[in-house]
Design an enzyme around this catalytic site. Structure first.
Site, PDB file in Angstrom:
ATOM      1  N   ASP A   1       0.805  -1.210   0.000  1.00 16.56           N
ATOM      2  CA  ASP A   1       0.000   0.000   0.000  1.00 16.56           C
ATOM      3  C   ASP A   1       0.855   1.287   0.000  1.00 16.56           C
ATOM      4  OD1 ASP A   1      -2.465   1.365   0.421  1.00 16.56           O
ATOM      5  OD2 ASP A   1      -1.900   1.615   2.521  1.00 16.56           O
TER       6      ASP A   1
ATOM      7  N   THR B   1       2.306  -7.964  -0.515  1.00 20.48           N
ATOM      8  CA  THR B   1       2.111  -7.847   0.928  1.00 20.48           C
ATOM      9  C   THR B   1       1.519  -9.120   1.498  1.00 20.48           C
ATOM     10  OG1 THR B   1       0.834  -6.832   2.716  1.00 20.48           O
ATOM     11  CG2 THR B   1      -0.058  -6.546   0.538  1.00 20.48           C
TER      12      THR B   1
ATOM     13  N   ASP C   1      -0.247  -9.060   3.990  1.00 19.88           N
ATOM     14  CA  ASP C   1      -1.521  -8.659   4.611  1.00 19.88           C
ATOM     15  C   ASP C   1      -2.715  -8.806   3.657  1.00 19.88           C
ATOM     16  OD1 ASP C   1       0.156  -7.885   6.650  1.00 19.88           O
ATOM     17  OD2 ASP C   1       0.109  -5.757   6.143  1.00 19.88           O
TER      18      ASP C   1
ATOM     19  N   HIS D   1       7.505 -12.170  12.735  1.00 23.02           N
ATOM     20  CA  HIS D   1       8.132 -12.187  11.406  1.00 23.02           C
ATOM     21  C   HIS D   1       8.334 -13.572  10.819  1.00 23.02           C
ATOM     22  CE1 HIS D   1       8.987  -8.113  12.851  1.00 23.02           C
ATOM     23  NE2 HIS D   1       8.816  -7.801  11.582  1.00 23.02           N
TER      24      HIS D   1
HETATM   25  O1  F6P Z   1       2.659  -5.045   6.290  1.00 20.48           O
HETATM   26  C1  F6P Z   1       3.336  -6.224   6.580  1.00 20.48           C
HETATM   27  C2  F6P Z   1       3.605  -6.355   8.044  1.00 20.48           C
HETATM   28  O2  F6P Z   1       4.258  -7.590   8.252  1.00 20.48           O
HETATM   29  C3  F6P Z   1       2.366  -6.216   8.944  1.00 20.48           C
HETATM   30  O3  F6P Z   1       1.576  -7.368   8.942  1.00 20.48           O
HETATM   31  C4  F6P Z   1       3.028  -5.880  10.265  1.00 20.48           C
HETATM   32  O4  F6P Z   1       2.190  -5.148  11.126  1.00 20.48           O
HETATM   33  C5  F6P Z   1       4.188  -5.023   9.841  1.00 20.48           C
HETATM   34  O5  F6P Z   1       4.472  -5.334   8.500  1.00 20.48           O
HETATM   35  C6  F6P Z   1       5.424  -5.228  10.687  1.00 20.48           C
HETATM   36  O6  F6P Z   1       6.425  -4.395  10.229  1.00 20.48           O
HETATM   37  P1  F6P Z   1       7.913  -4.409  10.807  1.00 20.48           P
HETATM   38  O7  F6P Z   1       8.644  -5.498  10.109  1.00 20.48           O
HETATM   39  O8  F6P Z   1       8.443  -3.070  10.500  1.00 20.48           O
HETATM   40  O9  F6P Z   1       7.810  -4.686  12.283  1.00 20.48           O
END
Ligand code: F6P
Length: 364
Positions: free
Chosen positions: A118, A140, A142, A288
């Site tokens: 996005d 993504t 998501d 992650h």
């Molecule tokens: O947008 C992908 C995502 O993995 C989301 O599901 C999550 O909230 C975010 O990124 C986490 O981001 P970061 O790796 O910066 O913690």
């Protein structure tokens, strides 16, 4: 020679390398094109010295199943909000988009393929409006981008989350416990919904449906008879109780525009205890693990189609558009359409109806 620049932006995602490889392999069929990649999204262009590298068939050989991105990525800053440190140690941001476009032109780059979610596609649209020849590729875990049936990376995340539910079921059943699994997805409940259905969870709490803790407790109690039994709850990181807030925190990471999600599973555990839940409750935050590692076959196939199509869109100068999957076709849609609204779970979605139909509680 004409040049196309490839950029991977936002969080890493299984399938990024498969897209890069497909772009390079498709471009190699056209003798007049060279593919170059910018390191860490657009940072490689903006840094001095510039960090871009030529992507030839040798450099992408065998990367289709590798997680992460060989170009590295970032979800901080960007050309429109480049972080700059003030003399007092605080940070501000400046717009370096014009300078970046000049540099891209100076480097003899004819087109840019921006692979991202996005936030990245919003950047693509703004750059396109400034005259850059941009094409977007939807990425993504998501699955929250509109104008496409699917983003690559999502199925891998769902697979990881489902395997986690499968494992938690065995412990929950052996110990007569409630096990809560917190999954990613920001404000969209797609990973949570799919993992709950695939893993056979009893309760699924999503950002789109604020939950009533007493309803959650009632469903839990249905699953226990005289302390025997177990319950599995999948909760999406953006879920919130009725009248309550999402668990979010500010981050001190410079240039990180968004708030960080996390902590809903532990908050839910406390809420259940406060509501009088007598059973043992444990929580697992998948984090992650959902984003790293090997993409499942579906994501590799989708990513390969996206990469091939993106390069064909370069050939037809279909700029300001994003690659999109509209079953059974891979098509091109305006970037504007893709970023016009956030793709969330709706009650009318048949998967929701099926989930309710088989007795999964959404705590409402
Ligand atoms: O947008 C992908 C995502 O993995 C989301 O599901 C999550 O909230 C975010 O990124 C986490 O981001 P970061 O790796 O910066 O913690």
């Amino acid at each position: 020679m004409k040049r196309v620049l490839v950029v991977t932006g936002g969080g890493d995602c299984p399938g990024l390398n498969a897209v890069i490889r497909a772009i390079v392999k498709r471009a190699s069929q056209e003798k007049a094109w060279e593919v170059v990649g910018s390191i860490q999204a657009f940072n490689g262009i903006l840094w001095e010295p510039t960090e871009i590298k030529v992507l030839d068939e040798e450099s992408v050989a065998g990367i289709h199943y590798r997680g992460g991105t060989i170009l590295e990525t970032t979800n901080k800053g960007g050309p429109f909000e480049w972080p700059v440190e003030n003399s007092d140690g605080s940070w501000t941001s400046v717009d370096r988009s014009d300078e970046m476009i000049r540099k891209i032109n100076y480097l003899g780059i004819n087109a840019v393929i921006n692979i991202g979610g996005d936030g990245s596609q919003q950047i693509s649209q703004k750059l396109f409006e400034k005259g850059l020849n941009v094409i977007g590729v939807p990425k993504t875990i998501d699955n929250d981008l509109s104008a496409t049936d699917a983003t690559f990376g999502f199925q891998t995340a769902v697979q990881v989350a489902t395997e986690a539910v499968d494992k938690l079921v065995t412990t929950a059943a052996s110990h007569n416990r409630i096990l809560i699994l917190e999954v990613m997805g920001r404000d969209a409940g797609w990973i949570g919904l799919h993992a709950a259905v695939a893993g056979g969870a009893d309760i699924c709490l999503l950002p789109e449906i604020p939950y009533d803790i007493n309803e959650v407790l009632e469903k839990v109690e249905e699953r226990f008879t005289k302390d025997r039994g177990f319950a599995i709850i999948v909760i999406a990181e953006g879920a919130k109780p009725k009248g309550g807030n999402v668990s979010q925190k500010e981050t001190e990471e410079v240039g990180y525009g968004k708030k960080k999600y996390g902590g809903v599973a532990s908050a839910l555990k406390e809420q259940l205890k406060e509501a009088g839940c007598p059973h043992d409750i444990r929580e697992t935050v998948l984090g992650h693990l959902q984003r790293g590692g090997i993409p499942v076959a579906y994501d590799r196939v989708l990513a390969t189609q996206y990469g091939s199509k993106a390069f064909e869109m370069v050939l037809s100068e279909d700029y300001g558009h994003m690659v999109s999957y509209r079953h059974p076709d891979i098509i091109s849609v305006p970037l504007k359409e893709a970023i016009s609204h956030y793709n969330t779970v709706e009650e009318s979605n048949y998967l929701m109806q099926a989930a309710r139909g088989i007795g999964i509680s959404f705590g409402d």
